[in-house]
Design a protein around this motif. Structure first.
Motif, short mmCIF file in Angstrom:
data_model
loop_
_atom_site.label_atom_id
_atom_site.label_comp_id
_atom_site.label_asym_id
_atom_site.label_seq_id
_atom_site.Cartn_x
_atom_site.Cartn_y
_atom_site.Cartn_z
N PHE A 14 0.80 -0.89 -0.19
CA PHE A 14 -0.23 -0.10 -0.06
C PHE A 14 0.89 1.17 0.28
CE2 PHE A 14 -2.79 -3.07 2.65
CZ PHE A 14 -3.33 -3.50 1.43
N TYR A 15 2.19 0.73 0.72
CA TYR A 15 2.69 2.43 0.83
C TYR A 15 3.98 2.93 -0.41
CZ TYR A 15 7.07 5.30 1.82
OH TYR A 15 7.80 6.59 1.60
N GLN A 18 0.95 3.74 -2.47
CA GLN A 18 0.52 5.20 -1.92
C GLN A 18 2.46 6.14 -3.14
OE1 GLN A 18 -0.16 6.49 2.11
NE2 GLN A 18 1.67 7.60 1.89
N TRP A 94 -3.03 3.51 9.87
CA TRP A 94 -3.65 2.40 8.72
C TRP A 94 -4.34 0.60 9.51
CZ3 TRP A 94 1.31 0.41 6.14
CH2 TRP A 94 1.83 2.00 5.40
N HIS A 136 -6.80 3.28 1.41
CA HIS A 136 -5.55 3.56 0.32
C HIS A 136 -6.88 3.11 -0.91
CE1 HIS A 136 -2.08 3.31 2.64
NE2 HIS A 136 -2.92 2.08 3.74
N ASN A 229 -8.43 -3.66 1.38
CA ASN A 229 -7.97 -3.16 0.48
C ASN A 229 -8.06 -4.42 -0.40
OD1 ASN A 229 -6.56 -0.87 0.06
ND2 ASN A 229 -5.98 -1.61 -1.83
N ARG A 293 -7.52 4.38 -7.06
CA ARG A 293 -6.65 4.95 -6.70
C ARG A 293 -6.47 6.68 -6.87
NH1 ARG A 293 -0.67 2.25 -7.61
NH2 ARG A 293 -1.33 3.05 -10.37
#
Length: 311
Positions: A14-15, A18, A94, A136, A229, A293
């Motif tokens: 996820f990071y 991002q 998170w 996310h 997610n 996204r």
């Protein structure tokens, strides 16, 4: 805009997504990770208080550089962000960093942040302060519907069975595979043909779309989540979702055909039976578009801009 990112591990999928999305919008970033051993997807095993203590001088040294703000990604990096006094601070929580064993650390540190980002309205209510809810985002190009038969052919799944997808390894305790097994067992006698509970392990993220398109329903029995997610990705592939009432799942599946949220095993089994027998066109992708996204990236950028405008 230049952002100093603090993370427990830069390997978080996820990071990485991002960072990729923000970079595409012109954000320049530097990532600093807490030293010490860490297995992504597990608890903070191997890390010591000393590891977190020796992270602070690194953060202070970089924060003296040419950055516009510090973004602490995950609550255990929030104290390091707020202890530097020069730059405005955004803290993202998170899920497990709020509900888990170190939740009090996150709660205390967020009191001194300029803005806090959480994954769901439930997390915002739990934290009890003004927050920005920015889950996310899901990659709608990667996760999209395709014919079930084609997906099953690639996986070698049977055409004459019904598949319940448990999207995690069986051994991850917080995901509670034994409960999923009980739910499917309770549903099995009420479904024509074989009902197969299929767990997932060692699958590349980009290949998960095939599993979502091959399955008949996603079953989530987690004990806790932030904004999972897998639920958004499944919906983007038009896969119905049956889940325990965790994170923002109830909000995500509201109004989606053959999807259900409950903390009762019998009701979860009812949901599985309904999902594998549903007729008509699935409609989860429309719900997933609200957390695409690109849209979520814009919302996070808005948080950055609001903090900088107030500085």
């Amino acid at each position: 805009m230049r952002v100093l990112n603090l993370v427990t591990t830069p390997r978080s999928r996820f990071y990485r997504q991002q960072v990729e999305a923000l970079t595409g919008h012109g954000v320049e970033e530097t990532t600093l990770a807490v030293p010490g051993h860490h297995e992504y997807g597990e608890s903070d095993n191997g890390r010591t208080v000393f590891d977190y203590a020796r992270f602070l001088p690194t953060v202070l040294r970089h924060a003296a550089g040419n950055y516009d703000l510090v973004h602490a990604n995950y609550g255990l990096t929030a104290p390091h962000a707020v202890l530097q006094a020069r730059l405005p601070v955004v803290v993202s929580l998170w899920g497990s960093d709020l509900a888990g064993r170190y939740g009090q650390v996150s709660r205390l540190a967020t009191r001194f942040a300029d803005a806090v980002v959480v994954m769901s309205e439930a997390m915002a209510d739990d934290l009890g302060r003004d927050c920005h809810v920015v889950p996310h985002g899901v990659d709608l190009d990667m996760f999209r519907p395709e014919p079930t038969g084609a997906a099953r052919d690639r996986l070698g799944w049977r055409d004459d069975a019904r598949y319940v997808l448990f999207p995690y390894p069986q051994g991850r305790a917080v995901k509670n595979y034994p409960r999923a097994d009980r739910v499917v067992d309770a549903a099995r006698d009420r479904v024509d043909g074989d009902l197969v509970l299929q767990s997932v392990q060692g699958v590349d993220h980009e290949d998960m779309a095939t599993y979502f398109n091959a399955a008949d329903v996603l079953l989530l029995t987690s004990r806790r989540e932030g904004s999972p997610n897998v639920v958004k990705e499944a919906l983007a592939c038009n896969l119905p979702v049956v889940s325990t009432d965790v994170g923002d799942v109830r909000e995500r599946v509201a109004g989606v055909t053959a999807s259900r949220v409950s903390d009762d095993d019998d009701e979860l089994a009812d949901g599985v039976v309904e999902a594998v027998g549903v007729d008509g066109a699935p409609d989860g992708r429309a719900a997933a578009r609200t957390v695409g996204r690109e849209r979520c990236t814009e919302r996070l950028l808005d948080v950055y801009r609001s903090v900088l405008d107030a500085a």
